[in-house]
Scaffold this motif. Structure first.
Motif, PDB file in Angstrom:
ATOM      1  N   LEU A  45       0.805  -1.217   0.000  1.00  0.00           N
ATOM      2  CA  LEU A  45       0.000   0.000   0.000  1.00  0.00           C
ATOM      3  C   LEU A  45       0.845   1.276   0.000  1.00  0.00           C
ATOM      4  O   LEU A  45       0.304   2.377   0.000  1.00  0.00           O
ATOM      5  CB  LEU A  45      -0.922   0.007   1.223  1.00  0.00           C
ATOM      6  CG  LEU A  45      -1.948  -1.122   1.303  1.00  0.00           C
ATOM      7  CD1 LEU A  45      -2.714  -1.039   2.613  1.00  0.00           C
ATOM      8  CD2 LEU A  45      -2.904  -1.080   0.117  1.00  0.00           C
ATOM      9  N   GLY A  46       2.174   1.122   0.023  1.00  0.00           N
ATOM     10  CA  GLY A  46       3.048   2.284   0.056  1.00  0.00           C
ATOM     11  C   GLY A  46       3.054   2.989   1.392  1.00  0.00           C
ATOM     12  O   GLY A  46       3.347   4.188   1.488  1.00  0.00           O
ATOM     13  N   LYS A  47       2.765   2.260   2.484  1.00  0.00           N
ATOM     14  CA  LYS A  47       2.679   2.839   3.816  1.00  0.00           C
ATOM     15  C   LYS A  47       3.802   2.374   4.742  1.00  0.00           C
ATOM     16  O   LYS A  47       3.794   2.684   5.930  1.00  0.00           O
ATOM     17  CB  LYS A  47       1.324   2.489   4.457  1.00  0.00           C
ATOM     18  CG  LYS A  47       0.108   3.088   3.743  1.00  0.00           C
ATOM     19  CD  LYS A  47      -1.186   2.617   4.390  1.00  0.00           C
ATOM     20  CE  LYS A  47      -2.402   3.249   3.745  1.00  0.00           C
ATOM     21  NZ  LYS A  47      -2.512   4.691   4.055  1.00  0.00           N
ATOM     22  N   TRP A  48       4.753   1.630   4.214  1.00  0.00           N
ATOM     23  CA  TRP A  48       5.805   1.068   5.055  1.00  0.00           C
ATOM     24  C   TRP A  48       7.010   2.000   5.115  1.00  0.00           C
ATOM     25  O   TRP A  48       7.396   2.624   4.123  1.00  0.00           O
ATOM     26  CB  TRP A  48       6.261  -0.286   4.499  1.00  0.00           C
ATOM     27  CG  TRP A  48       7.410  -0.886   5.256  1.00  0.00           C
ATOM     28  CD1 TRP A  48       8.739  -0.819   4.925  1.00  0.00           C
ATOM     29  CD2 TRP A  48       7.341  -1.610   6.486  1.00  0.00           C
ATOM     30  NE1 TRP A  48       9.497  -1.473   5.854  1.00  0.00           N
ATOM     31  CE2 TRP A  48       8.670  -1.974   6.839  1.00  0.00           C
ATOM     32  CE3 TRP A  48       6.300  -2.007   7.314  1.00  0.00           C
ATOM     33  CZ2 TRP A  48       8.972  -2.696   7.978  1.00  0.00           C
ATOM     34  CZ3 TRP A  48       6.595  -2.730   8.457  1.00  0.00           C
ATOM     35  CH2 TRP A  48       7.914  -3.075   8.782  1.00  0.00           C
ATOM     36  N   SER A  49       7.616   2.108   6.298  1.00  0.00           N
ATOM     37  CA  SER A  49       8.863   2.855   6.454  1.00  0.00           C
ATOM     38  C   SER A  49       9.833   2.034   7.292  1.00  0.00           C
ATOM     39  O   SER A  49       9.472   1.560   8.376  1.00  0.00           O
ATOM     40  CB  SER A  49       8.621   4.203   7.140  1.00  0.00           C
ATOM     41  OG  SER A  49       9.856   4.810   7.483  1.00  0.00           O
ATOM     42  N   ALA A  50      11.051   1.895   6.807  1.00  0.00           N
ATOM     43  CA  ALA A  50      12.079   1.171   7.558  1.00  0.00           C
ATOM     44  C   ALA A  50      12.512   1.949   8.796  1.00  0.00           C
ATOM     45  O   ALA A  50      13.147   1.389   9.691  1.00  0.00           O
ATOM     46  CB  ALA A  50      13.287   0.901   6.659  1.00  0.00           C
ATOM     47  N   SER A  51      12.161   3.229   8.886  1.00  0.00           N
ATOM     48  CA  SER A  51      12.530   4.055  10.031  1.00  0.00           C
ATOM     49  C   SER A  51      11.526   3.958  11.175  1.00  0.00           C
ATOM     50  O   SER A  51      11.769   4.502  12.260  1.00  0.00           O
ATOM     51  CB  SER A  51      12.636   5.527   9.604  1.00  0.00           C
ATOM     52  OG  SER A  51      13.582   5.695   8.579  1.00  0.00           O
TER      53      SER A  51
END
Length: 317
Positions: A116-122
């Protein structure tokens, strides 16, 4: 598969799926995604908090809790497995079987957020010590929910870090007994609040009473060493270059008891007399014996103490 304990109670940490091969795979709805995204923003959260993030999608608390159970138990999902886990760390307390359940992400929910384009590795990840991480996520999620109720925008730390293309951990130079030292500083959390065009940055230091207040050497982490590092990092504005921010920053120091908080406040007063950016409050439920807490409304609504300064309200710009 054994699904009940010796007392005949259902094992809350073993999945018991109801969907069969004949059923369509589970497709998460917008309310499900809102709860999964809340865990991604903050870290592990309980069934007290997660239904609040689903409220805008118009379901009751009871329906939301049933949906959490479904997202934990059902392994037939479009992203290849159950969307939520129940970390076993939460069982390491008294009467764990009767307490609210705490949920965390799984590989399937990570895959969903990436899709969904909502992931962040931070974003916060499951880390040890787990109870400390759960305390931090409960603090930031409480403030996030309070901002939503007040019509303010909560900006998760990972958005700030991704924008600056940096990490939470920063190397900070400071003075220890006349010597210049350089040691890494990693706030427990970072976030910002948009007060309608005016911004403030927040760093969180959550204390469970396990860290020494003062040590004889700077090599061992202590609350005193943190104070000296924050004097440079926040007091002297080093964070602005490190995180590429212009807004004013404060540090939220949260303690499990009034006595310990007052001891640290006294130390800050002796060290610097007046300090405008180190703020102090307490929370229940995270002492030696912890339990999933109620939402910490007071962190947003009540004043934070400061050394040598008037109390500070974070709900005001």
């Amino acid at each position: 598969m054994k699904t009940h304990d010796a007392l005949g109670r259902r094992d809350r940490y073993k999945r018991i799926p109801s969907l069969t091969e004949a059923d369509s795979p589970l497709v998460p709805n917008q309310g499900d995604i809102a709860m999964i995204e809340a865990i991604h923003h903050h870290g592990p959260l309980s069934s007290i908090y997660l239904p609040e993030f689903r409220k805008p999608h118009g379901v009751s608390r009871q329906v939301a809790v049933r949906r959490l159970n479904f997202l934990f138990n059902e392994t037939r999902a479009v992203d290849g497995g159950a969307y939520l886990s129940r970390p076993l760390h939460q069982t390491r307390t008294e009467y764990a079987h009767s307490k609210h359940l705490v949920y965390d992400l799984t590989p399937a929910s990570e895959k969903l957020l990436k899709r969904l384009g909502k992931w962040s590795a931070s974003a916060p990840s499951s880390r040890n010590p787990w109870t400390h991480a759960f305390m931090v996520s409960s603090i930031t999620a409480s403030i996030d929910l309070a901002c939503r109720r007040a019509g303010l925008s909560f900006i998760p730390g990972h958005e700030l870090l991704d924008r600056a293309e940096t990490t939470l951990r920063q190397t900070v130079g400071f003075k220890w007994k006349g010597r210049e030292l350089t040691v890494d500083l990693t706030p427990d959390a970072l976030f910002a609040i948009d007060y309608g065009g005016k911004y403030r940055v927040f760093m969180v230091e959550a204390d469970r009473g396990t860290e020494p207040i003062l040590t004889s050497t700077a090599s061992r982490k202590s609350i005193y060493r943190n104070l000296l590092q924050y004097r440079a990092f926040v007091g002297e504005g080093v964070y602005q270059k490190a995180y590429k921010l212009q807004a004013r920053a404060v540090v939220l120091n949260v303690f499990p008891s009034q006595t310990r908080m007052e001891s640290v406040l006294k130390m800050v007063e002796e060290e610097s007399r007046a300090n405008s950016y180190m703020l102090f409050q307490t929370v229940d439920d995270f002492g030696i014996v912890f339990r999933p807490p109620q939402i910490f409304h007071h962190l947003f609504l009540r004043p934070w103490k400061r050394a040598g300064r008037d109390p500070f309200y974070i709900n005001l710009p």
